[in-house]
Design a protein around this motif. Sequence first.
Motif, mmCIF file in Angstrom:
data_model
loop_
_atom_site.group_PDB
_atom_site.id
_atom_site.type_symbol
_atom_site.label_atom_id
_atom_site.label_comp_id
_atom_site.label_asym_id
_atom_site.label_seq_id
_atom_site.Cartn_x
_atom_site.Cartn_y
_atom_site.Cartn_z
ATOM 1 N N VAL A 70 -4.225 30.982 -30.449
ATOM 2 C CA VAL A 70 -4.669 29.622 -30.023
ATOM 3 C C VAL A 70 -5.335 28.881 -31.383
ATOM 4 N N VAL A 71 -5.080 27.852 -31.972
ATOM 5 C CA VAL A 71 -5.653 27.300 -33.014
ATOM 6 C C VAL A 71 -6.106 25.705 -32.482
ATOM 7 N N ILE A 72 -7.383 25.674 -32.766
ATOM 8 C CA ILE A 72 -8.053 24.226 -32.350
ATOM 9 C C ILE A 72 -8.047 23.684 -33.629
ATOM 10 N N MET A 73 -7.677 22.311 -33.454
ATOM 11 C CA MET A 73 -7.489 21.328 -34.776
ATOM 12 C C MET A 73 -8.221 20.158 -34.211
ATOM 13 N N GLY A 78 -5.654 26.346 -24.096
ATOM 14 C CA GLY A 78 -4.665 27.229 -24.852
ATOM 15 C C GLY A 78 -4.352 28.671 -24.257
ATOM 16 N N ALA A 79 -5.418 29.051 -23.989
ATOM 17 C CA ALA A 79 -5.124 30.577 -23.147
ATOM 18 C C ALA A 79 -4.231 30.440 -22.230
ATOM 19 N N GLN A 80 -4.570 29.617 -21.133
ATOM 20 C CA GLN A 80 -3.792 29.238 -20.049
ATOM 21 C C GLN A 80 -2.432 29.012 -20.444
ATOM 22 N N MET A 81 -2.041 28.547 -21.605
ATOM 23 C CA MET A 81 -0.519 28.254 -22.030
ATOM 24 C C MET A 81 0.114 29.684 -22.650
ATOM 25 N N ALA A 82 -0.672 30.365 -23.003
ATOM 26 C CA ALA A 82 -0.386 31.637 -23.689
ATOM 27 C C ALA A 82 0.755 32.702 -23.135
ATOM 28 N N LYS A 83 1.617 32.845 -23.813
ATOM 29 C CA LYS A 83 2.719 33.955 -23.249
ATOM 30 C C LYS A 83 2.422 35.431 -23.329
ATOM 31 N N LEU A 103 -4.527 37.977 -26.625
ATOM 32 C CA LEU A 103 -4.841 36.487 -27.217
ATOM 33 C C LEU A 103 -5.769 36.479 -28.499
ATOM 34 N N ALA A 104 -5.304 35.812 -29.596
ATOM 35 C CA ALA A 104 -6.042 35.562 -30.671
ATOM 36 C C ALA A 104 -6.692 34.227 -30.640
#
Length: 296
Positions: free
Chosen positions: A11-14, A85-90, A94-95
């Motif tokens: 997950v990358v936050i922009m 983003g973590a909720q979306m992750a498959k 998690l990084a």
Amino acid sequence: MNLSPMKLSIVVIMHNMRREAARTLYSLSLAHQIGVKPDDYEVIVIDNGSSAPLDKADVTRFGPQFQYHFHKTASKSPVDAINLGAQMAKGEVLALIVDGARMATPGILHHTLSAFTAYPEAVVCALSWHLGPDVQPKSTQEGYNQTVEDALLEQAAWRGDGYRLFDISTIAPSSGTGFFGDFPVECSWIALSRDRFLDLGGFDPAFQSPGGGFCNHDFRNRVLQQPGVVPVKLLGEGVFHQVHGGIATNAPPRQRPLQAFHEEYTELRGARFVPVPVPNPIYVGGMPAAAMPFLK
């Protein structure tokens, strides 16, 4: 841990990072990363309420495993975007890259996954650097800027060898004791099982300072205090901060909002931030020649 076909979610936050996003995302792509396959990982880019948002194509051009999501918000904190983003992750692992201006070295994905193969309860941290001749709160007061940085990166030819980033960078204060020193007080690349992240409730949404304040520091402490975790430091890998006018890293020394960050942390936790000690971390990775000067 029996890693699933989709092993790692990044997950990358922009936030208003068109220039920086291009390099960060390239550094996470298969054009740059070694020892991983397309179905090993996904990259979830959350654009956190940018006034100049990325285009979806700015993200998806790096590969089918790259996703773009715009998070409409008035908050200047990345915390809600991280948790989204973590909720979306498959992936099972998690990084997190809370500041999307950070480029990664070529082996960071491979060695992160290797750590979880060996230690299913790992909490993996990579050290951090600032691009340029000094830490950026100082170098930006002495003429270092995006134009200078563009030329520096071009001269280093980092796309041909990502470990050349070490040659043009200064280790960040949070990682200042080097590879064999203390566990970083802030992990700008942190990886753990997605289940553990969700069980902890993710990042605390009460951290609403611009840039998140000490949200990263707080999460580091909380996860390292969990029973059974195995702290891991990556050798020879790291993330490298590009200049982008950030509220903390790129602010002049006298204008850095650290006091406000401490005050928010103290209000939420009842005491000033003190890093949880990590006396015996596990080391995973290698040591390219360019990283050798940072051995301590």
